[in-house]
Write an enzyme that holds these catalytic residues in place. Structure first.
Site, PDB file in Angstrom:
ATOM      1  N   VAL A 197     -12.544  -5.196   1.107  1.00  0.00           N
ATOM      2  CA  VAL A 197     -11.948  -3.913   1.467  1.00  0.00           C
ATOM      3  C   VAL A 197     -11.005  -4.136   2.637  1.00  0.00           C
ATOM      4  O   VAL A 197     -11.374  -4.788   3.624  1.00  0.00           O
ATOM      5  CB  VAL A 197     -13.017  -2.872   1.850  1.00  0.00           C
ATOM      6  CG1 VAL A 197     -12.364  -1.556   2.275  1.00  0.00           C
ATOM      7  CG2 VAL A 197     -13.981  -2.640   0.687  1.00  0.00           C
ATOM      8  N   THR A 230       0.830  -1.198   0.000  1.00  0.00           N
ATOM      9  CA  THR A 230       0.000   0.000   0.000  1.00  0.00           C
ATOM     10  C   THR A 230       0.869   1.254   0.000  1.00  0.00           C
ATOM     11  O   THR A 230       1.815   1.373   0.770  1.00  0.00           O
ATOM     12  CB  THR A 230      -0.897   0.031   1.253  1.00  0.00           C
ATOM     13  OG1 THR A 230      -1.701  -1.134   1.279  1.00  0.00           O
ATOM     14  CG2 THR A 230      -1.788   1.271   1.252  1.00  0.00           C
ATOM     15  N   ASP A 287      -0.957  -6.273   5.899  1.00  0.00           N
ATOM     16  CA  ASP A 287      -2.094  -7.175   5.732  1.00  0.00           C
ATOM     17  C   ASP A 287      -3.358  -6.497   6.266  1.00  0.00           C
ATOM     18  O   ASP A 287      -3.671  -6.541   7.450  1.00  0.00           O
ATOM     19  CB  ASP A 287      -1.825  -8.476   6.488  1.00  0.00           C
ATOM     20  CG  ASP A 287      -2.893  -9.527   6.244  1.00  0.00           C
ATOM     21  OD1 ASP A 287      -3.996  -9.175   5.774  1.00  0.00           O
ATOM     22  OD2 ASP A 287      -2.630 -10.713   6.530  1.00  0.00           O
ATOM     23  N   GLY A 288      -4.095  -5.864   5.353  1.00  0.00           N
ATOM     24  CA  GLY A 288      -5.219  -5.043   5.751  1.00  0.00           C
ATOM     25  C   GLY A 288      -6.329  -5.765   6.480  1.00  0.00           C
ATOM     26  O   GLY A 288      -7.008  -5.180   7.325  1.00  0.00           O
TER      27      GLY A 288
END
Length: 290
Positions: free
Chosen positions: A178, A149, A202-203
């Site tokens: 998301v 990101t 790692d969202g």
């Protein structure tokens, strides 16, 4: 005055931000323009950002982006946005022209169209590299690792502070997935009285801890950016167990232009402030605790 970018590939963006800040431009304009240059470039898509990023499991590129100013209530985000090469620009329009703060999927796409953005066919959004990787995923179940990101932070001459984040998300994710990036307090947070922060990694795991909000609150209580980032990461690692900790990188800036970072993996970032003539590159080593 200061500018920060996550990961080594942010170097050209931070160099551009430095020049824009020194010319007197507003921090939000600085972040938006520098972010768009990266988002709309297929050559940086393999870093999981914007055009050229990896599609979802149906072969469609869906992007998440957000922008947040230090002023209360100044936040806008989009998620699962298709067909737009500069999602952070759409996120800014959400912040400035929508009664809402976060728009997703068809709602985000419809808003982008209303605001005059061109929506392109999905094939235009993929690069040869990402299209080929998708075929390998379908035929060989071969996945792509990485959580790169892009986060950009700007502190301008007038003391305005803005953070932006953008990602095409986990490669071959479920449609509509998301991560943390467009969520205030998770992927980014800003407070003009003290500081600003953003995360990468790692969202799906990061969003469970609201680390950006936690870092800012610690700085409001007197911690330096470095201390705040390391405290938050240590807390997360102790809860998970060091050998089980997911990938996460934290970076923060205070109103003095001081930077701090912490990470569970090797985490390169780029940084400039008024005490340096040039943009500097640093690597934050993975953190351990006793």
């Amino acid at each position: 005055m200061a500018a920060i970018g996550t990961w080594a590939f942010s170097y050209p963006a931070v160099r551009q931000m430095k020049d824009m800040i020194l010319s007197g431009e507003h921090a939000t304009d600085v972040v938006e323009r520098a972010m768009a240059e990266v988002e709309d470039d297929t050559e940086t898509g393999h870093h999981i950002v914007g055009r050229g990023g990896f599609p979802n499991s149906l072969g469609v590129l869906e992007c998440d982006a957000a922008i947040m100013e230090g002023h209360p209530g100044r936040f806008g985000a989009v998620a699962a946005l298709r067909g737009v090469g500069t999602p952070c620009k759409v996120a800014r329009r959400v912040m400035e022209r929508s009664p809402h703060s976060l728009l997703v999927g068809e709602g985000a796409l419809g808003f982008a169209v209303e605001q005059g953005f061109t929506v392109e066919p999905n094939d235009n959004m993929l690069s040869d590299r990402s299209a080929s990787a998708y075929q390998d995923f379908l035929q060989k179940k071969k996945n792509v690792s990485g959580h790169d990101t892009l986060g950009l932070i700007a502190l301008d001459l007038m003391g305005n502070i803005t953070v932006g984040v953008s990602t095409s998300g986990a490669p071959f994710k479920s449609p509509g997935r998301v991560g943390d990036s467009p969520l205030a307090g998770c992927g980014l947070f800003a407070d003009r009285t003290v500081s600003i922060t953003c995360t990468t990694g790692d969202g799906d795991k990061i969003m469970c801890y609201c680390p950006s909000f936690h870092v800012v609150q610690l700085m409001k209580q007197g911690s330096t950016p470095s201390e705040a980032c390391h405290i938050v990461l240590t807390d997360i690692m102790m809860k998970n167990g060091q050998d089980k900790c997911f990938e996460i990188g934290l970076i923060a800036l205070n109103m003095k232009g001081e930077v701090g970072a912490a990470s569970s993996v090797e985490f390169p970032y780029t940084f400039w402030n008024q005490s340096h003539d040039t943009v500097q590159q640093f690597t934050q080593s993975s953190q351990c605790f006793l």
